[in-house]
Design an enzyme around this catalytic site. Sequence first.
Site, mmCIF file in Angstrom:
data_model
loop_
_atom_site.group_PDB
_atom_site.id
_atom_site.type_symbol
_atom_site.label_atom_id
_atom_site.label_comp_id
_atom_site.label_asym_id
_atom_site.label_seq_id
_atom_site.Cartn_x
_atom_site.Cartn_y
_atom_site.Cartn_z
ATOM 1 N N LEU A 27 0.841 -1.199 0.000
ATOM 2 C CA LEU A 27 0.000 0.000 0.000
ATOM 3 C C LEU A 27 0.877 1.251 0.000
ATOM 4 O O LEU A 27 1.670 1.459 0.920
ATOM 5 C CB LEU A 27 -0.916 0.021 1.226
ATOM 6 C CG LEU A 27 -1.787 -1.209 1.424
ATOM 7 C CD1 LEU A 27 -2.785 -0.970 2.551
ATOM 8 C CD2 LEU A 27 -2.506 -1.599 0.142
ATOM 9 N N GLY B 184 -1.096 6.671 -0.005
ATOM 10 C CA GLY B 184 -1.496 7.701 0.973
ATOM 11 C C GLY B 184 -0.779 9.025 0.745
ATOM 12 O O GLY B 184 0.245 9.105 0.059
ATOM 13 N N GLY C 285 -9.040 4.840 2.353
ATOM 14 C CA GLY C 285 -8.661 3.974 3.475
ATOM 15 C C GLY C 285 -7.928 2.729 3.000
ATOM 16 O O GLY C 285 -7.868 2.430 1.802
ATOM 17 N N GLY D 96 -3.794 -1.799 17.918
ATOM 18 C CA GLY D 96 -4.799 -2.858 17.871
ATOM 19 C C GLY D 96 -4.224 -4.061 18.603
ATOM 20 O O GLY D 96 -3.216 -4.627 18.176
ATOM 21 N N HIS E 29 29.494 25.915 7.071
ATOM 22 C CA HIS E 29 30.497 26.289 8.067
ATOM 23 C C HIS E 29 29.886 26.518 9.443
ATOM 24 O O HIS E 29 28.799 27.059 9.560
ATOM 25 C CB HIS E 29 31.254 27.579 7.697
ATOM 26 C CG HIS E 29 30.899 28.175 6.380
ATOM 27 N ND1 HIS E 29 31.839 28.330 5.385
ATOM 28 C CD2 HIS E 29 29.736 28.630 5.869
ATOM 29 C CE1 HIS E 29 31.258 28.866 4.326
ATOM 30 N NE2 HIS E 29 29.989 29.054 4.587
HETATM 31 P P1 TTP Z 1 -1.749 6.054 6.666
HETATM 32 O O1 TTP Z 1 -0.459 6.353 7.341
HETATM 33 O O2 TTP Z 1 -2.911 5.691 7.507
HETATM 34 O O3 TTP Z 1 -2.193 7.273 5.761
HETATM 35 P P2 TTP Z 1 -1.305 8.258 4.934
HETATM 36 O O4 TTP Z 1 -0.147 7.562 4.310
HETATM 37 O O5 TTP Z 1 -2.202 8.976 3.991
HETATM 38 O O6 TTP Z 1 -0.694 9.260 6.016
HETATM 39 P P3 TTP Z 1 -1.407 10.435 6.859
HETATM 40 O O7 TTP Z 1 -2.378 9.781 7.781
HETATM 41 O O8 TTP Z 1 -0.265 11.083 7.577
HETATM 42 O O9 TTP Z 1 -2.040 11.395 5.880
HETATM 43 O O10 TTP Z 1 -1.531 4.909 5.576
HETATM 44 C C1 TTP Z 1 -0.815 3.748 5.830
HETATM 45 C C2 TTP Z 1 -0.354 3.175 4.506
HETATM 46 O O11 TTP Z 1 -1.463 2.826 3.684
HETATM 47 C C3 TTP Z 1 0.493 4.122 3.701
HETATM 48 O O12 TTP Z 1 1.545 3.404 3.109
HETATM 49 C C4 TTP Z 1 -0.417 4.622 2.633
HETATM 50 C C5 TTP Z 1 -1.422 3.523 2.466
HETATM 51 N N1 TTP Z 1 -2.766 4.004 2.140
HETATM 52 C C6 TTP Z 1 -3.281 3.751 0.893
HETATM 53 O O13 TTP Z 1 -2.630 3.139 0.042
HETATM 54 N N2 TTP Z 1 -4.548 4.178 0.621
HETATM 55 C C7 TTP Z 1 -5.298 4.848 1.525
HETATM 56 O O14 TTP Z 1 -6.450 5.201 1.213
HETATM 57 C C8 TTP Z 1 -4.721 5.124 2.814
HETATM 58 C C9 TTP Z 1 -5.504 5.881 3.853
HETATM 59 C C10 TTP Z 1 -3.461 4.674 3.078
#
Ligand code: TTP
Length: 393
Positions: free
Chosen positions: A6, A9, A83, A135, A308
């Site tokens: 993933l 984000g 998400g 969790g 420096h």
């Molecule tokens: P998060 O850390 O929850 O979300 P984020 O990366 O957008 O960061 P922030 O909350 O600071 O804005 O995401 C965890 C991982 O999941 C990260 O690698 C990104 C990924 N992700 C997605 O691919 N799609 C999504 O919709 C979300 C929310 C996260």
Amino acid sequence: MQAIVLAAGKGTRMQPLSNEVPKPMLSVVGRPIAAHTADAAVEAGADELVFVVGYGEQTVREFFGESYQGVPVSYVVQDEQQGTADAVRATSDHIDGPFAVLYGDNLYDPEGISRLFEEAPSIASFRVPNPSNYGVLSVEDGAVAEIMEKPDAPQNDLVNGGAYVFPEDARDMLDVPLSERGERELTDVLDRVIAEFTVTPVTLSRWMDVGRPWELLEANEWKLGTVERRVEGDVSGNATIQGSVVVEEGATIRDGSVVEGPAYISEGATVGPNAYIRGCTYVAPDVYVGHAVEVKNSVLLERTTVGHLSYVGDSVVGRDVNFGAGTNAANLRHDGDVVSMTVKGDDVPTGRKKLGAIVGDGVKTGINTSLDPGVKLSSGARTKPGEAIYQDR
Ligand code: TTP
């Protein structure tokens, strides 16, 4: 097995460092966080890497290309970052058999991920001193029975370690409703999976979620701790290189400088004369650390200049930054308290007594600038000569 990574984000908590570079592509000892994740998946035997991309997707595509470490790579675009469950759901047409899900902004111990793949269906777990922030897993007869999100009175210290291997049938469980915070969460998918399948917890020896700026520093401390000494650059006869230090070919260490490991000096970087690089420092390509500059436990990213008479302690300094002479990043409060940092408007205790500044790309400081512990300078910010910076700008 397919490994879904993933990486779509926005990384808002990581700003300003994620303004130009998506969080999973931020560098930890010269490699994007997501590359460390992908390495673990490949080592565990993944036969395809599927990146879920969105924000800053081009950077991900350019780095991983069509094949990574001999393993085919594909990309699925998540149009709206709704998400983590939504991100995995975006890949469902692509899923063919049991599948692993890893976060592109997490660091895992690779051996633990190999065990996770062997024990499928499985969930990575990790022991922490403060389980109520996570969790928490309850385990019965060797299988995960329940996951309680951020419980007030945790039953044990074993928490969800952000990596999973799902059975193929989980593909039909990805469509979960929006949670209270308005996202489709992978933890809701997990609840469905553990209700129907025997899911084995696999305890990782090390794991980190790199979400906030100081966690990038911790990630750097972890990965620098694994480097082995390799001195291939041009090192002056009267410079001192101590311990696990990498000086890449094309790097220069000038007269009178001292580099204490673990430290990494990349190709094209110049250190000295008379500079002092202390432990847990990463110096990216084409950085210049000049005369009478001390850098401790910090990350200096590409093409930055600290020319420096400066001190940089426990700080992350972005790309193309210029520190005027005498710029000092303080890293310890007078009262010795934990340093806080503002994240999305909230004052957050970082857990670190030693923390300096987080400096965005392209910042320029005037001479004799003082940076208070825990301040952030946004990309392109300027300070005047002699300014003391107590608040983010
Ligand atoms: P998060 O850390 O929850 O979300 P984020 O990366 O957008 O960061 P922030 O909350 O600071 O804005 O995401 C965890 C991982 O999941 C990260 O690698 C990104 C990924 N992700 C997605 O691919 N799609 C999504 O919709 C979300 C929310 C996260």
